[in-house]
Design a protein around this motif. Sequence first.
Motif, mmCIF file in Angstrom:
data_model
loop_
_atom_site.group_PDB
_atom_site.id
_atom_site.type_symbol
_atom_site.label_atom_id
_atom_site.label_comp_id
_atom_site.label_asym_id
_atom_site.label_seq_id
_atom_site.Cartn_x
_atom_site.Cartn_y
_atom_site.Cartn_z
ATOM 1 N N LYS A 333 0.829 -1.213 0.000
ATOM 2 C CA LYS A 333 0.000 0.000 0.000
ATOM 3 C C LYS A 333 0.861 1.259 0.000
ATOM 4 O O LYS A 333 0.475 2.286 -0.544
ATOM 5 N N ILE A 334 2.049 1.172 0.630
ATOM 6 C CA ILE A 334 2.938 2.332 0.675
ATOM 7 C C ILE A 334 3.424 2.659 -0.727
ATOM 8 O O ILE A 334 3.400 3.815 -1.169
ATOM 9 N N SER A 335 3.861 1.639 -1.450
ATOM 10 C CA SER A 335 4.344 1.853 -2.814
ATOM 11 C C SER A 335 3.216 2.291 -3.738
ATOM 12 O O SER A 335 3.396 3.164 -4.599
ATOM 13 N N GLU A 336 2.045 1.687 -3.584
ATOM 14 C CA GLU A 336 0.916 2.025 -4.455
ATOM 15 C C GLU A 336 0.532 3.487 -4.312
ATOM 16 O O GLU A 336 0.068 4.106 -5.272
ATOM 17 N N ALA A 337 0.712 4.039 -3.113
ATOM 18 C CA ALA A 337 0.389 5.454 -2.915
ATOM 19 C C ALA A 337 1.287 6.334 -3.775
ATOM 20 O O ALA A 337 0.839 7.345 -4.339
ATOM 21 N N LEU A 338 2.579 5.974 -3.915
ATOM 22 C CA LEU A 338 3.481 6.740 -4.765
ATOM 23 C C LEU A 338 3.147 6.534 -6.236
ATOM 24 O O LEU A 338 3.121 7.494 -7.023
ATOM 25 N N TYR A 347 7.531 -0.754 -10.509
ATOM 26 C CA TYR A 347 8.298 -1.662 -9.655
ATOM 27 C C TYR A 347 9.521 -2.182 -10.397
ATOM 28 O O TYR A 347 9.419 -2.705 -11.511
ATOM 29 N N ALA A 348 10.678 -2.080 -9.786
ATOM 30 C CA ALA A 348 11.857 -2.812 -10.255
ATOM 31 C C ALA A 348 11.940 -4.149 -9.526
ATOM 32 O O ALA A 348 12.453 -5.128 -10.070
ATOM 33 N N ALA A 349 11.431 -4.192 -8.300
ATOM 34 C CA ALA A 349 11.341 -5.432 -7.522
ATOM 35 C C ALA A 349 10.203 -5.259 -6.528
ATOM 36 O O ALA A 349 10.018 -4.175 -5.974
ATOM 37 N N LYS A 350 9.448 -6.313 -6.321
ATOM 38 C CA LYS A 350 8.281 -6.252 -5.446
ATOM 39 C C LYS A 350 8.406 -7.331 -4.379
ATOM 40 O O LYS A 350 8.565 -8.522 -4.690
ATOM 41 N N GLY A 351 8.370 -6.902 -3.140
ATOM 42 C CA GLY A 351 8.557 -7.836 -2.040
ATOM 43 C C GLY A 351 7.448 -8.859 -1.934
ATOM 44 O O GLY A 351 6.280 -8.571 -2.205
ATOM 45 N N ASP A 352 7.805 -10.081 -1.533
ATOM 46 C CA ASP A 352 6.832 -11.159 -1.356
ATOM 47 C C ASP A 352 7.089 -11.853 -0.031
ATOM 48 O O ASP A 352 8.221 -11.866 0.473
ATOM 49 N N TRP A 353 6.048 -12.446 0.521
ATOM 50 C CA TRP A 353 6.150 -13.070 1.835
ATOM 51 C C TRP A 353 6.937 -14.378 1.798
ATOM 52 O O TRP A 353 7.446 -14.831 2.825
ATOM 53 N N TYR A 354 7.057 -14.975 0.613
ATOM 54 C CA TYR A 354 7.700 -16.291 0.489
ATOM 55 C C TYR A 354 9.018 -16.158 -0.271
ATOM 56 O O TYR A 354 9.112 -15.461 -1.281
ATOM 57 N N VAL A 355 10.061 -16.842 0.245
ATOM 58 C CA VAL A 355 11.382 -16.829 -0.395
ATOM 59 C C VAL A 355 11.607 -18.195 -1.047
ATOM 60 O O VAL A 355 11.897 -19.186 -0.346
ATOM 61 N N PRO A 356 11.457 -18.314 -2.385
ATOM 62 C CA PRO A 356 11.578 -19.638 -3.036
ATOM 63 C C PRO A 356 12.961 -20.256 -2.878
ATOM 64 O O PRO A 356 13.084 -21.488 -2.757
ATOM 65 N N LEU A 365 10.428 -7.429 4.016
ATOM 66 C CA LEU A 365 9.727 -7.069 2.790
ATOM 67 C C LEU A 365 10.385 -5.820 2.209
ATOM 68 O O LEU A 365 10.689 -4.875 2.942
ATOM 69 N N GLN A 366 10.609 -5.824 0.879
ATOM 70 C CA GLN A 366 11.260 -4.686 0.255
ATOM 71 C C GLN A 366 10.678 -4.453 -1.130
ATOM 72 O O GLN A 366 10.555 -5.372 -1.933
ATOM 73 N N ASP A 367 10.308 -3.190 -1.403
ATOM 74 C CA ASP A 367 9.876 -2.755 -2.724
ATOM 75 C C ASP A 367 10.922 -1.808 -3.276
ATOM 76 O O ASP A 367 11.453 -0.950 -2.551
ATOM 77 N N ILE A 368 11.236 -1.950 -4.578
ATOM 78 C CA ILE A 368 12.159 -1.053 -5.267
ATOM 79 C C ILE A 368 11.403 -0.396 -6.412
ATOM 80 O O ILE A 368 10.826 -1.092 -7.264
ATOM 81 N N LEU A 369 11.395 0.943 -6.433
ATOM 82 C CA LEU A 369 10.659 1.703 -7.438
ATOM 83 C C LEU A 369 11.634 2.550 -8.246
ATOM 84 O O LEU A 369 12.597 3.099 -7.703
ATOM 85 N N TYR A 370 11.363 2.688 -9.544
ATOM 86 C CA TYR A 370 12.213 3.500 -10.401
ATOM 87 C C TYR A 370 11.412 3.934 -11.621
ATOM 88 O O TYR A 370 10.297 3.482 -11.858
ATOM 89 N N ILE A 371 11.992 4.847 -12.402
ATOM 90 C CA ILE A 371 11.405 5.267 -13.672
ATOM 91 C C ILE A 371 12.184 4.568 -14.778
ATOM 92 O O ILE A 371 13.420 4.712 -14.858
ATOM 93 N N PRO A 372 11.529 3.791 -15.616
ATOM 94 C CA PRO A 372 12.262 3.030 -16.640
ATOM 95 C C PRO A 372 13.160 3.894 -17.506
ATOM 96 O O PRO A 372 14.213 3.442 -17.969
#
Length: 973
Positions: A333-338, A347-356, A365-372
Amino acid sequence: MITDKQRQRDYEYEADYQSKSRYTTEQWTNILNSGQLDEKNISLLKQIYSSFNHAATLLQLSFESGRTQEDILSQLNSAGQLLGEANSMNPEVDYEGNEYWWYLFFWGKNTDAKTLELKMHPELTEAIGTLYPELEESYYAFMSDVERSLQTRYSQEDAVWIAAAVLLYEKYYCNPGISSDDILLMQYEVQTRSQKVYGQDVNANTITQICNADERGHRFNYLRDIYKYYRVSFPGEFEGERERPDPEEVDYDAYVYSILGYMKLSKLTDFIEHEYAHLVDESYVELTNANGFVRMAAYLSRQGGTPFSLDDTSDKALSLRADGEDASEIFHKISEALLKEYPNFTYAAKGDWYVPESSTVTGVLQDILYIPSYAGHNAFIGIRTVLDEDKLNIEVSLNLPCVSDEEVMLDIHDKCNMLTLMTAAPFQVTLVPSESSDLSPSGDKIKAFVLYHYDDFKTMSEEDIVGLFSTSLEIFASYYTDICQNYYPAIEDDGNVEIGTETGDSSETGTDSVTNPLAAALGSKLTYRPAADVQGPQIIYKEGGTPASTDFITKAIQGYGTTPASDERTYENETASNISADSTSAGDEEFSSFVNKAALEGDDEEIPARKTGNYSGRNTSITGAGSSAGSNRTSGSGSMNSASAGFSASAGFSGNSSFASDAASSAAAVGAATGAGSGTPVTATVSITPDSVWPYPDNAIASTHPDRKEQNFRLYPKNTLIKGPVKTGKFHQAIMTAVGIIEGKDSNMMNIEPVPDVLEHYQQYVDEGRILHISYPDINSDGYDGFIERKRGPFIENGIFKQFANKCADGRYVVMMEEVDLNWMHLFRETAVLLRENRREGTSSETAITLPFSKEKFRLPSNLYIVATCDSIVCEDTILGAIDHDFFIRPVSPEPEILHGMRVEGISLQRLMTTINMRLSYFLGADYQLGEGFFLQSPDKDSFISLCRYLENSLSHSLKNGLTAISNVSAMS
């Protein structure tokens, strides 16, 4: 098996109803096995067996089972009658002639709580212990813990808190539906119970002063004084500062006695934090699973690193998976607000609850945001969770990889450092190695970040939490595009649409925008006045282009780009549209302004030079407007709601302009106490007329009324000096004190009085001649002659103070002296000795001074009180020390909490004020801080430009005064 200790307890038990058991242990064992007693009766016997010393009161049993005492006693009598009649036994008869059968199971005793205590027969306890060994083991473990707890020695102060908490617990559960007023405690109740906890006598001062947060000189915030009744402080009321005994010194697993049974201290704290806190403060926010961020924090801290298989379909695995997906959704929700405000980000990377890779539940949990369009720079905005023991903090960061050009990197680092100067958010800038999760995992990077601590947002709603993070994210988004565009090497156009070009054109500096560049640089969602009114570069922001260079922020702070006075325009309703608050609720948009139109107009430094004696037809009025909406705030003097509230002062009478200024500053502190109801403004006016400010009536003979010698009124000291930094509400405190003195109300009562009523009463007392209002700068030029007495030709004319003191008769009187300075005591001259409390009329050391002109004997009545205000900048320690024995000095400090929720261009005014004051305190001293009134002044078209101008003026004034003081000290040394 009954232990020797238990046999000793049974032997020493003193019962009012005691008879020998009719059955042996073996017989009781047969009865319990035979089925003569049903499961309900056996369950009740087990409950009593497990209680302290195998004894429980009907009140305790009623509390634990939710049944009435009569119902429980009837059940025991029925069970006893069933056994007794089967064995041809007769019932016992009590003192009132009532038959009872429970004597077959128990001894009985009437307690001080007016309930019956039932003590199980030793033979029956031994039979139950034999049949249920796990119950016997649990009982002896419980008794061991209780006995160890009873050996604990608490301090007097901790004993007071424990006693008060237990009493509140008992009152709450013994009186369902009790109100916050009825649950208050009397002093003797707390003292009596605390003596039982402490084991010795407890001094009353420990309750009324040391532990009383509303008493000057207290050491613990354990209790609050409500009209001489007491309650316990609820969690967070003093930001966790000494609100309860220190867990490192007190064992919260220890047991303490209650009429509802022995309980652990941890159970008391749970009660205080939940049921009790909600009862005494309806606005108290409790941590619940309804808050997704609380659930996320609990999930990551408890389940992080847990092995998990996606193929597992067990109920436990499905529950763990559902909780993980919920935590991820909440975090995003924090990232979606931006992304909603800046759609060019992705999103360059989107955090998930499960680590395969490790088949585990993630702990981070970590989200990475950027402008392509800027992907080649490897710069990004990061959002991630940071685990700190059992607390989950959240970090928002701007990550800028280093390049080979050292000069460019220095420029980027300097621009990031502007974050710490231009905003009140706790941004930090550091040079760190790149991390494996970065877009460029090698080399170093400049990282600008702000860490939000779990304790700071855990009680907020989800919407407010997202809004809190959004402020930093939008600022980072502006810096990201600015730095990528202007400092990193250009990237070949790969066909992607540049940031801010909706038509696909390549990005430019965009000089045709009509948007305020300052709003762009700060990432504001609001639209301000046309850019033509602001000198400087014009650019497009968000989708429209690249934000301005952060250089513009510095220029604006320095006064760059402000509209000349000759070219001012009128923008109706612009102030409200330019205000952003921390949060908005559905259907109800809130505007918490840096400036309220009803707030203070004018500044202490802008007041015209005062003139003495020319008051014909002029007056000063103070209008207070309060709003019931606002955020909750607690201070040492009381608790009240504050909202955007203020005073407007029309300075028709220039001699009292500062009267309006301080009153305006204090309005925010008491705005919601107006009692006006939901959002209804209430207005009251105080007019200081020329005659009431500086009367020169004919000389009057001193009154001989007996009230002049009255010594019984002790709520306030005879002389009070209220000092503090400029615009901290000193004059409002003085008004409250003056009215409280005359009406005989203490400070707690005055703090809940509606502001307009207080102002109206103050005006009435000025008109009635009970309050003499003096503006010190106006009287200072006349000095002693105008204050005590002067000689004019053959006549002796009384000064205003002498005239007022002579006419004091019935009741109490107050001299209000506003804005005194270092030399103000010269007004009293030889009469200064009369200010001391023991030199007043009616005291054992009553003193009379022979005045030099009239040769009269002058005395100061005991029912005359002096209240003065002064700026802390002009109150040197040496001067204060000289009058300390005559005046009670009450300091007033800036209260940034009043600005809670107010923002300008995404800048939190509360944090801005806190940051500025911390730096002023460090370099110049606490006396040079800024009061909240500086941030509650009327805007000039643009709120941000007005804020910059006010800060420039106030800061330069404080720095000038501080440096002057430092140079004077250096010269003297």
